[in-house]
Design an enzyme around this catalytic site. Structure first.
Site, PDB file in Angstrom:
ATOM      1  N   ARG A   1     -11.375 -18.411 -40.918  1.00  0.00           N
ATOM      2  CA  ARG A   1     -12.554 -17.562 -41.199  1.00  0.00           C
ATOM      3  C   ARG A   1     -12.606 -17.206 -42.688  1.00  0.00           C
ATOM      4  O   ARG A   1     -11.693 -16.543 -43.207  1.00  0.00           O
ATOM      5  CB  ARG A   1     -12.472 -16.288 -40.351  1.00  0.00           C
ATOM      6  CG  ARG A   1     -13.558 -15.277 -40.627  1.00  0.00           C
ATOM      7  CD  ARG A   1     -14.887 -15.771 -40.134  1.00  0.00           C
ATOM      8  NE  ARG A   1     -15.914 -14.741 -40.260  1.00  0.00           N
ATOM      9  CZ  ARG A   1     -17.210 -14.995 -40.116  1.00  0.00           C
ATOM     10  NH1 ARG A   1     -17.637 -16.212 -39.842  1.00  0.00           N
ATOM     11  NH2 ARG A   1     -18.090 -14.006 -40.231  1.00  0.00           N
TER      12      ARG A   1
ATOM     13  N   GLY B   1     -13.137  -9.566 -35.351  1.00  0.00           N
ATOM     14  CA  GLY B   1     -14.404  -8.894 -35.635  1.00  0.00           C
ATOM     15  C   GLY B   1     -15.311  -8.930 -34.412  1.00  0.00           C
ATOM     16  O   GLY B   1     -14.846  -8.777 -33.279  1.00  0.00           O
ATOM     17  N   GLY B   2     -16.607  -9.187 -34.628  1.00  0.00           N
ATOM     18  CA  GLY B   2     -17.595  -9.187 -33.537  1.00  0.00           C
ATOM     19  C   GLY B   2     -17.248 -10.189 -32.451  1.00  0.00           C
ATOM     20  O   GLY B   2     -17.502  -9.954 -31.261  1.00  0.00           O
TER      21      GLY B   2
ATOM     22  N   GLU C   1       2.373   0.277 -11.314  1.00  0.00           N
ATOM     23  CA  GLU C   1       3.839   0.150 -11.223  1.00  0.00           C
ATOM     24  C   GLU C   1       4.541   1.309 -11.938  1.00  0.00           C
ATOM     25  O   GLU C   1       5.626   1.144 -12.489  1.00  0.00           O
ATOM     26  CB  GLU C   1       4.374  -1.165 -11.821  1.00  0.00           C
ATOM     27  CG  GLU C   1       3.626  -2.432 -11.496  1.00  0.00           C
ATOM     28  CD  GLU C   1       3.738  -2.852 -10.042  1.00  0.00           C
ATOM     29  OE1 GLU C   1       4.501  -2.197  -9.312  1.00  0.00           O
ATOM     30  OE2 GLU C   1       3.038  -3.788  -9.652  1.00  0.00           O
TER      31      GLU C   1
ATOM     32  N   GLY D   1      -4.209  11.525  -2.498  1.00  0.00           N
ATOM     33  CA  GLY D   1      -3.405  12.669  -2.963  1.00  0.00           C
ATOM     34  C   GLY D   1      -2.005  12.289  -3.410  1.00  0.00           C
ATOM     35  O   GLY D   1      -1.197  13.169  -3.720  1.00  0.00           O
ATOM     36  N   ALA D   2      -1.668  11.021  -3.383  1.00  0.00           N
ATOM     37  CA  ALA D   2      -0.305  10.583  -3.737  1.00  0.00           C
ATOM     38  C   ALA D   2      -0.355   9.394  -4.673  1.00  0.00           C
ATOM     39  O   ALA D   2      -0.713   8.285  -4.264  1.00  0.00           O
ATOM     40  CB  ALA D   2       0.470  10.214  -2.469  1.00  0.00           C
TER      41      ALA D   2
ATOM     42  N   GLU E   1       4.022   7.633 -18.585  1.00  0.00           N
ATOM     43  CA  GLU E   1       4.661   8.963 -18.531  1.00  0.00           C
ATOM     44  C   GLU E   1       5.809   8.949 -17.518  1.00  0.00           C
ATOM     45  O   GLU E   1       6.874   9.525 -17.768  1.00  0.00           O
ATOM     46  CB  GLU E   1       3.627  10.034 -18.150  1.00  0.00           C
ATOM     47  CG  GLU E   1       2.555  10.289 -19.212  1.00  0.00           C
ATOM     48  CD  GLU E   1       1.550   9.150 -19.359  1.00  0.00           C
ATOM     49  OE1 GLU E   1       1.222   8.508 -18.354  1.00  0.00           O
ATOM     50  OE2 GLU E   1       1.108   8.883 -20.491  1.00  0.00           O
TER      51      GLU E   1
ATOM     52  N   ALA F   1       0.830  -1.208   0.000  1.00  0.00           N
ATOM     53  CA  ALA F   1       0.000   0.000   0.000  1.00  0.00           C
ATOM     54  C   ALA F   1       0.865   1.258   0.000  1.00  0.00           C
ATOM     55  O   ALA F   1       1.400   1.647   1.039  1.00  0.00           O
ATOM     56  CB  ALA F   1      -0.923  -0.009   1.214  1.00  0.00           C
TER      57      ALA F   1
ATOM     58  N   ILE G   1      -9.133  -8.344 -35.697  1.00  0.00           N
ATOM     59  CA  ILE G   1      -9.091  -9.496 -36.612  1.00  0.00           C
ATOM     60  C   ILE G   1     -10.255 -10.445 -36.323  1.00  0.00           C
ATOM     61  O   ILE G   1     -10.829 -11.043 -37.237  1.00  0.00           O
ATOM     62  CB  ILE G   1      -7.718 -10.221 -36.505  1.00  0.00           C
ATOM     63  CG1 ILE G   1      -6.624  -9.323 -37.095  1.00  0.00           C
ATOM     64  CG2 ILE G   1      -7.741 -11.578 -37.207  1.00  0.00           C
ATOM     65  CD1 ILE G   1      -5.199  -9.813 -36.883  1.00  0.00           C
TER      66      ILE G   1
HETATM   67  C1  LIG Z   1      -6.054  -1.831 -10.730  1.00  0.00           C
HETATM   68  C2  LIG Z   1      -5.041  -1.069  -9.969  1.00  0.00           C
HETATM   69  C3  LIG Z   1      -4.311  -1.705  -8.978  1.00  0.00           C
HETATM   70  C4  LIG Z   1      -3.356  -0.992  -8.240  1.00  0.00           C
HETATM   71  N1  LIG Z   1      -2.681  -1.623  -7.217  1.00  0.00           N
HETATM   72  C5  LIG Z   1      -1.921  -0.881  -6.365  1.00  0.00           C
HETATM   73  C6  LIG Z   1      -1.355  -1.467  -5.186  1.00  0.00           C
HETATM   74  O1  LIG Z   1      -1.487  -2.672  -4.920  1.00  0.00           O
HETATM   75  N2  LIG Z   1      -0.678  -0.673  -4.339  1.00  0.00           N
HETATM   76  C7  LIG Z   1      -0.480   0.663  -4.579  1.00  0.00           C
HETATM   77  O2  LIG Z   1       0.159   1.315  -3.763  1.00  0.00           O
HETATM   78  N3  LIG Z   1      -0.978   1.234  -5.697  1.00  0.00           N
HETATM   79  C8  LIG Z   1      -1.695   0.499  -6.588  1.00  0.00           C
HETATM   80  N4  LIG Z   1      -2.245   1.092  -7.720  1.00  0.00           N
HETATM   81  C9  LIG Z   1      -2.037   2.515  -7.949  1.00  0.00           C
HETATM   82  C10 LIG Z   1      -1.178   2.838  -9.151  1.00  0.00           C
HETATM   83  O3  LIG Z   1       0.165   2.506  -8.899  1.00  0.00           O
HETATM   84  C11 LIG Z   1      -1.402   4.329  -9.472  1.00  0.00           C
HETATM   85  O4  LIG Z   1      -2.713   4.429 -10.020  1.00  0.00           O
HETATM   86  C12 LIG Z   1      -0.376   4.886 -10.428  1.00  0.00           C
HETATM   87  O5  LIG Z   1       0.898   4.935  -9.839  1.00  0.00           O
HETATM   88  C13 LIG Z   1      -0.744   6.292 -10.891  1.00  0.00           C
HETATM   89  O6  LIG Z   1      -1.113   7.101  -9.835  1.00  0.00           O
HETATM   90  P1  LIG Z   1      -2.505   7.927  -9.917  1.00  0.00           P
HETATM   91  O7  LIG Z   1      -3.571   6.979 -10.314  1.00  0.00           O
HETATM   92  O8  LIG Z   1      -2.680   8.656  -8.653  1.00  0.00           O
HETATM   93  O9  LIG Z   1      -2.306   8.932 -11.100  1.00  0.00           O
HETATM   94  P2  LIG Z   1      -1.591  10.374 -11.038  1.00  0.00           P
HETATM   95  O10 LIG Z   1      -0.233  10.260 -10.444  1.00  0.00           O
HETATM   96  O11 LIG Z   1      -2.501  11.374 -10.463  1.00  0.00           O
HETATM   97  O12 LIG Z   1      -1.424  10.653 -12.594  1.00  0.00           O
HETATM   98  C14 LIG Z   1      -2.489  11.097 -13.434  1.00  0.00           C
HETATM   99  C15 LIG Z   1      -1.923  11.324 -14.832  1.00  0.00           C
HETATM  100  O13 LIG Z   1      -0.891  12.317 -14.762  1.00  0.00           O
HETATM  101  C16 LIG Z   1       0.309  11.810 -15.298  1.00  0.00           C
HETATM  102  N5  LIG Z   1       1.461  12.352 -14.583  1.00  0.00           N
HETATM  103  C17 LIG Z   1       1.690  12.418 -13.245  1.00  0.00           C
HETATM  104  N6  LIG Z   1       2.884  12.946 -12.983  1.00  0.00           N
HETATM  105  C18 LIG Z   1       3.463  13.207 -14.181  1.00  0.00           C
HETATM  106  C19 LIG Z   1       4.729  13.730 -14.587  1.00  0.00           C
HETATM  107  N7  LIG Z   1       5.666  14.064 -13.703  1.00  0.00           N
HETATM  108  N8  LIG Z   1       4.960  13.842 -15.911  1.00  0.00           N
HETATM  109  C20 LIG Z   1       4.026  13.490 -16.826  1.00  0.00           C
HETATM  110  N9  LIG Z   1       2.826  12.986 -16.510  1.00  0.00           N
HETATM  111  C21 LIG Z   1       2.551  12.834 -15.209  1.00  0.00           C
HETATM  112  C22 LIG Z   1       0.200  10.294 -15.110  1.00  0.00           C
HETATM  113  O14 LIG Z   1       1.064   9.581 -15.994  1.00  0.00           O
HETATM  114  C23 LIG Z   1      -1.263  10.076 -15.408  1.00  0.00           C
HETATM  115  O15 LIG Z   1      -1.460  10.034 -16.798  1.00  0.00           O
HETATM  116  C24 LIG Z   1      -3.130   0.382  -8.520  1.00  0.00           C
HETATM  117  C25 LIG Z   1      -3.859   1.002  -9.545  1.00  0.00           C
HETATM  118  C26 LIG Z   1      -4.795   0.294 -10.263  1.00  0.00           C
HETATM  119  C27 LIG Z   1      -5.571   0.998 -11.341  1.00  0.00           C
END
Ligand SMILES: Cc1cc2nc3c(=O)[nH]c(=O)nc-3n(C[C@H](O)[C@H](O)[C@H](O)COP(=O)(O)OP(=O)(O)OC[C@H]3O[C@@H](n4cnc5c(N)ncnc54)[C@H](O)[C@@H]3O)c2cc1C
Length: 389
Positions: free
Chosen positions: A265, A339-340, A363, A128-129, A367, A123, A337
């Site tokens: 097909r 299709g439906g 991960e 906000g992060a 970007e 986690a 490829i």
């Molecule tokens: C299905 C799923 C499972 C997940 N599992 C986990 C988990 O187990 N543990 C965990 O901790 N997190 C998990 N996550 C969170 C995931 O790692 C984050 O969603 C991801 O790191 C992006 O953070 P955010 O969604 O807050 O997007 P934001 O950071 O808000 O980004 C929004 C957009 O802005 C872009 N952006 C941000 N900063 C920059 C920059 N400096 N330059 C250019 N573009 C930028 C991003 O690329 C994105 O397009 C999961 C997410 C999903 C969808």
């Protein structure tokens, strides 16, 4: 330069392929329709994981793993990645940072989890992060010999199946003291807020959670205070290789289905593969997979040869970026490829299409990978990516 797979590697590849085809593929539709893996099926898959000798497969033997090389792990991940609905996650391994634990932490968490008793989730993300973990607000403050942890975490993958959570928090609320804490999922003060639905129907849930004044002993700190990013970064290197392998596997499965379909097909009196529009798509798909796989196997092999971990980290970003975007392009073509039929949920390419989208987000988004790669070019020169060492 030896590019041949050894006999042992081929055997392992076949074992993992057979496991995925016999013990994951049959549960895909059930998992999709139930938005998660039902308990009865989970129990059957778990037995098969042990039978095939795949539990804890990312760990060393002394940590309760299988002692596979990085390259062997990649071969396994590639086969497992062919399964839809994130069923690969059912082949469990303890979170990698646990291998940096004290002897007591390894005995309490790492060994049992690799044996199948318990599970760890991770986690970091908060409302906000996301991409910027310095914005983390979860804090751990020391009071009367205990750390009091409070905060909110989002997207905690597999939280419903886990016994412990590795929580990334700032000690004293100080972003210069990022630290990982091992928290029992059912500890007082830990609550699930929501289990939102996502584009994919993954085997487990991704929870939003609140940590309200959770009391933790010093023994719950993984590594040292301030070492949180370091451990997470180290973990990211491996997970980005894992993710790259899943993407290659997923793209191969979709391409095989599309290739077989295009051969059988008949429209306008001939197999659709005889239309150049279709044949060219198949050609592009094959070439993209070949490029991604070459990159993946090279980085995996170099890790085993003792390549500097910093260089591997730099290249793992390139691998994650390329493989996730490649899989998106390839699977999109597979849907076209077919299709439906490619748009039907019962078809693996439709599920792969939904599943693969998140690979460009979690991960580290595409970007963020580009930002890492750009930074590495500035720091180390283009050769990290364009050279050969
Ligand atoms: C299905 C799923 C499972 C997940 N599992 C986990 C988990 O187990 N543990 C965990 O901790 N997190 C998990 N996550 C969170 C995931 O790692 C984050 O969603 C991801 O790191 C992006 O953070 P955010 O969604 O807050 O997007 P934001 O950071 O808000 O980004 C929004 C957009 O802005 C872009 N952006 C941000 N900063 C920059 C920059 N400096 N330059 C250019 N573009 C930028 C991003 O690329 C994105 O397009 C999961 C997410 C999903 C969808």
């Amino acid at each position: 330069m030896d590019l041949e797979l050894s006999k042992e590697e081929r055997e392992l590849q076949s074992r993992a392929r057979e496991f995925a085809e016999k013990h994951l593929f049959p549960y895909e539709i059930e998992c999709d329709e139930n938005e998660g893996i039902p308990k009865k099926s989970l129990a059957k898959i778990r037995r098969a994981v042990i039978e095939y000798g795949l539990n804890g497969f990312t760990h060393a033997k002394e940590d309760g793993g299988q002692g596979f090389t990085h390259f062997q792990q990649i071969l396994i991940h590639e086969e497992l990645g062919k399964a839809t609905n994130g069923l690969w996650t059912l082949v469990w391994s303890a979170s990698l940072p646990l291998r940096h634990g004290t002897p007591e932490q390894r005995a309490t968490y790492l060994l049992p989890i690799n044996a199948g008793k318990g599970r760890a989730c991770y986690a970091i993300t908060e409302p906000g992060a996301g991409s910027d973990p310095r914005m983390v607000r979860t804090s751990a403050v020391k009071r009367k010999g205990k750390y009091i942890l409070s905060g909110e975490k989002w997207f905690v993958t597999s939280a419903n199946a886990s016994t412990i959570i590795l929580v990334h928090a700032h000690v004293d609320g100080d972003p210069d003291k990022p630290t990982l804490f091992i928290v029992d999922r059912d500890a007082p003060g830990v609550t699930k807020q929501r289990a939102p639905r996502f584009m994919h129907n993954y085997a487990f849930e991704h929870w939003e959670m609140v940590f309200d004044k959770v009391e933790l002993d010093e023994s719950r700190i993984l590594g040292k205070i301030g070492q949180g990013y370091e451990l997470t970064k180290d973990w990211f290197t491996d997970t980005r290789l894992e993710l790259g392998a899943h993407c290659v596997g997923a793209a191969i499965r979709a391409t095989k289905i599309a290739n077989d379909y295009a051969a059988g097909r008949i429209q306008f009196g001939r197999p659709i593969r005889d239309f150049q529009a279709i044949e060219f798509m198949l050609a592009d798909m094959a070439v993209e997979i070949m490029a991604a796989k070459s990159m993946l196997y090279r980085i995996g092999a170099q890790l085993d040869q003792g390549q500097d971990r910093k260089i591997v980290h730099a290249r793992a970003s390139a691998l994650k970026l390329y493989c996730s975007e490649m899989a998106g392009r390839v699977i999109d073509k597979a849907v076209q490829i077919l299709g439906g039929r490619g748009y039907m949920r019962e078809n693996p390419v439709e599920r792969l299409y939904r599943d693969i989208r998140v690979e460009r987000i979690w991960e580290g988004t595409s970007e963020i990978q580009r930002a890492v790669i750009g930074g590495q070019i500035k720091k180390r020169g283009l050769g990290v990516y364009t050279g050969w060492d």
